[in-house]
Design a protein around this motif. Structure first.
Motif, short mmCIF file in Angstrom:
data_model
loop_
_atom_site.label_atom_id
_atom_site.label_comp_id
_atom_site.label_asym_id
_atom_site.label_seq_id
_atom_site.Cartn_x
_atom_site.Cartn_y
_atom_site.Cartn_z
N LEU A 215 0.83 -1.20 0.00
CA LEU A 215 0.00 0.00 0.00
C LEU A 215 0.87 1.26 0.00
N THR A 216 1.94 1.23 0.78
CA THR A 216 2.84 2.38 0.82
C THR A 216 3.46 2.63 -0.55
N THR A 217 3.87 1.56 -1.23
CA THR A 217 4.47 1.72 -2.56
C THR A 217 3.47 2.30 -3.55
N VAL A 218 2.23 1.80 -3.52
CA VAL A 218 1.19 2.32 -4.43
C VAL A 218 0.99 3.81 -4.18
N ALA A 219 0.92 4.21 -2.90
CA ALA A 219 0.74 5.63 -2.59
C ALA A 219 1.92 6.46 -3.09
N GLU A 220 3.12 5.96 -2.91
CA GLU A 220 4.30 6.72 -3.35
C GLU A 220 4.36 6.82 -4.87
N VAL A 221 3.97 5.76 -5.58
CA VAL A 221 3.95 5.82 -7.04
C VAL A 221 2.93 6.85 -7.51
N LEU A 222 1.76 6.88 -6.87
CA LEU A 222 0.74 7.87 -7.23
C LEU A 222 1.26 9.29 -6.99
N GLU A 223 1.94 9.49 -5.88
CA GLU A 223 2.49 10.82 -5.60
C GLU A 223 3.57 11.19 -6.62
N SER A 224 4.38 10.22 -7.02
CA SER A 224 5.41 10.48 -8.03
C SER A 224 4.78 10.82 -9.38
N ALA B 29 8.11 10.43 -14.60
CA ALA B 29 6.99 9.53 -14.89
C ALA B 29 7.50 8.13 -15.24
N ALA B 30 8.60 8.06 -15.98
CA ALA B 30 9.18 6.76 -16.33
C ALA B 30 9.69 6.04 -15.09
N GLN B 31 10.27 6.78 -14.16
CA GLN B 31 10.73 6.17 -12.91
C GLN B 31 9.55 5.64 -12.10
N ALA B 32 8.45 6.38 -12.09
CA ALA B 32 7.26 5.91 -11.38
C ALA B 32 6.73 4.62 -12.00
N LEU B 33 6.74 4.55 -13.33
CA LEU B 33 6.29 3.34 -14.01
C LEU B 33 7.20 2.16 -13.67
N GLU B 34 8.49 2.39 -13.66
CA GLU B 34 9.44 1.31 -13.35
C GLU B 34 9.19 0.77 -11.95
#
Length: 357
Positions: A166-175, A188-193
């Motif tokens: 859940l923490t990772t999902v939240a951090e990806v959304l914030e990124s 955005a590419a880093q968030a996708l990776e």
């Protein structure tokens, strides 16, 4: 110290299992003077089956028992030595295969046979089943401790898998929100990776939840955890979908930036609200509270995304908005709502053609 704290119960299980197995094998009616296979077998079962599902623990039990029995039979016949060790291991693994054993039971049968040949000299008087009996005692003790007496906390096992995800999902959304706001394709590419790296964690989550649910059902001392565990079980499937939808969202954020489509100011805000909903969900799960605030934040994220639909300028932007709404639905489903209940809470999409500007 954190690692020690997290593994304190397994350490206690192993220490207690080894001591109890040794003690049981030294008292009547077994009364063996040096039953070292009893604590070894208990440690194998406890060490390999901690937090695992019952079938895996039973496979370990079967592997230990088969390996020791085959090893005893062969050592009493052909003695010890290098060639004998190879033959005993091979035949023990074949025996495990013949009883329809999986990879775990086959490997453990071979390992147990090694112990018999390497640690126990052949009995000149003939076949001696003391080691086999000691192994059964140790396996029984390990099974009893891991399943009945001191099973792992199923809620803690579930939390260890779900909280970081859940923490990772939240951090990806914030990124992704930051990348949109700054029109930063590299970010955005880093968030996708990072979003792509979550699949292994999702698989581990499903496996851990199966084991936790099994412990909560069969271990009387953990029955009181079933209510709290149910909230984590409700999260599993929606969270799986959430990680997939986050990956789709990140891909279309990159596409939106590549196409140089307009980014409505409210769109990054909707992603931040969605990230907040995921974080609130994690906190509510840990506390065992009704996740009302997480629902409110998810609905607000969907509202802002729907508002952004009137100001986006292309296909990629529309897909990003659709993914925000899908992720909001995932969050609502994670809070225990049915799909119909969640659908009623989401804002209605505007009818007719969308005006871009």
């Amino acid at each position: 110290m954190r690692r020690v704290r997290l593994t304190a119960l397994p350490i206690v299980q192993s220490a207690l299992g080894a001591a109890v197995a040794w003690w049981l094998a030294t008292i009547p009616p077994i009364d063996h003077p040096q039953p070292f296979f009893a604590p070894i077998s208990a440690l194998i079962v406890l060490g390999g089956g901690l937090g695992q599902r019952l079938p895996r623990v039973l496979e370990l039990v079967g592997g230990v028992a088969v390996g020791v029995l085959v090893g005893d039979l062969l050592v009493s016949w052909i003695g010890g030595g290098v060639a004998q060790l190879a033959l005993v291991v091979a035949l023990a693994m074949v025996a495990a295969l013949l009883i329809d054993g999986g990879p775990l039971i086959v490997t453990q049968a071979g390992a147990s046979a090694v112990l018999v040949v390497a640690l126990a000299p052949a009995d000149p008087t003939g076949l001696n089943l003391d080691r086999f009996i000691d192994a059964l005692v140790g396996c029984g003790v390990g099974l009893a401790i891991s399943v009945l007496l001191l099973p792992l906390n199923p809620v803690s096992a579930a939390r260890r898998q779900i909280d970081p995800l859940l923490t990772t999902v939240a951090e990806v959304l914030e990124s992704a929100a930051q990348a949109l706001a700054g029109r930063d394709r590299a970010a955005a590419a880093q968030a996708l990776e990072r979003a792509r790296e979550t699949q292994a964690d999702v698989d581990a989550m499903h496996s851990a939840l199966e084991g936790a649910n099994e412990v909560a059902r069969i271990a009387p001392v953990r029955w009181h955890k079933r209510g709290h565990l149910a909230a984590y079980l409700d999260v599993a499937t929606p969270l799986d979908y959430m990680t997939r939808n986050v990956r789709v969202l990140c891909r279309h954020v990159i596409s939106l930036l590549q196409r140089d489509e307009p980014v409505p100011r409210v769109l990054p805000q909707s992603l931040r609200a969605l990230a907040g909903a995921v974080r609130l969900l994690r906190i509510d799960l840990e506390r065992g509270d009704e996740p009302r605030e997480a629902r409110v934040s998810a609905i607000e994220a969907a509202r802002m995304a729907t508002e952004a639909l009137e100001h986006t300028g292309g296909f990629a932007g529309q897909v990003v908005i659709a993914q925000v709404r899908s992720l909001a639905m995932d969050v609502l489903l994670s809070t225990g709502l049915t799909r119909d209940e969640a659908q009623e809470l989401l804002p209605i999409l505007p009818e007719g053609p969308v005006s871009y500007g």
